[in-house]
Design an enzyme around this catalytic site. Sequence first.
Site, mmCIF file in Angstrom:
data_model
loop_
_atom_site.group_PDB
_atom_site.id
_atom_site.type_symbol
_atom_site.label_atom_id
_atom_site.label_comp_id
_atom_site.label_asym_id
_atom_site.label_seq_id
_atom_site.Cartn_x
_atom_site.Cartn_y
_atom_site.Cartn_z
ATOM 1 N N ASP A 14 19.850 60.656 44.033
ATOM 2 C CA ASP A 14 18.863 60.235 43.047
ATOM 3 C C ASP A 14 17.621 59.673 43.737
ATOM 4 O O ASP A 14 17.708 58.761 44.540
ATOM 5 C CB ASP A 14 19.466 59.175 42.126
ATOM 6 N N HIS A 16 14.930 58.546 41.919
ATOM 7 C CA HIS A 16 14.234 57.662 40.981
ATOM 8 C C HIS A 16 14.432 56.214 41.418
ATOM 9 O O HIS A 16 15.548 55.727 41.412
ATOM 10 C CB HIS A 16 14.792 57.826 39.565
#
Length: 146
Positions: A14, A16
């Site tokens: 990920d 983000h």
Amino acid sequence: MTGRKVVIGTIGSDSHMIGAWVLTNALKEAGFGVTFLGAVVPQEEFVNAAVETAADAILVSSMYGMGILDCEGLRERCIEAGLSDIVLYAGGTVAAPLELEKNWPEVEKRFRQIGFNRVFPNTVTTDEVIRVLKGDLGIAEPSEEA
């Protein structure tokens, strides 16, 4: 200053990291010592950073819906590293959005089963995370009486 230390980052593949960055700043303002690992962080880096800094908690962020998979085994890695009592939190879009919306109690149950103390949806506020973390770490809130 709380005297407490936390490690925070975005786990797995990920990328983000805005939520983790916002929480990092809020934790610093609340007096925590924060080690921010950034994005795309393997479990080993969370554990190594927690050992190196003598952290009280690991906070894992995940926004791409695969958090449960990325978090499996983290508690075991912590135990192997001598961190059996470390507080583990996960937050964000930690499962598929539809699952989060329709079956949050099951998501919470799954995280507890893999050894996490708490899991938060992506709608949680930084104030709530800090309040709960202080409670879980036994940090007393200052009296409002002066």
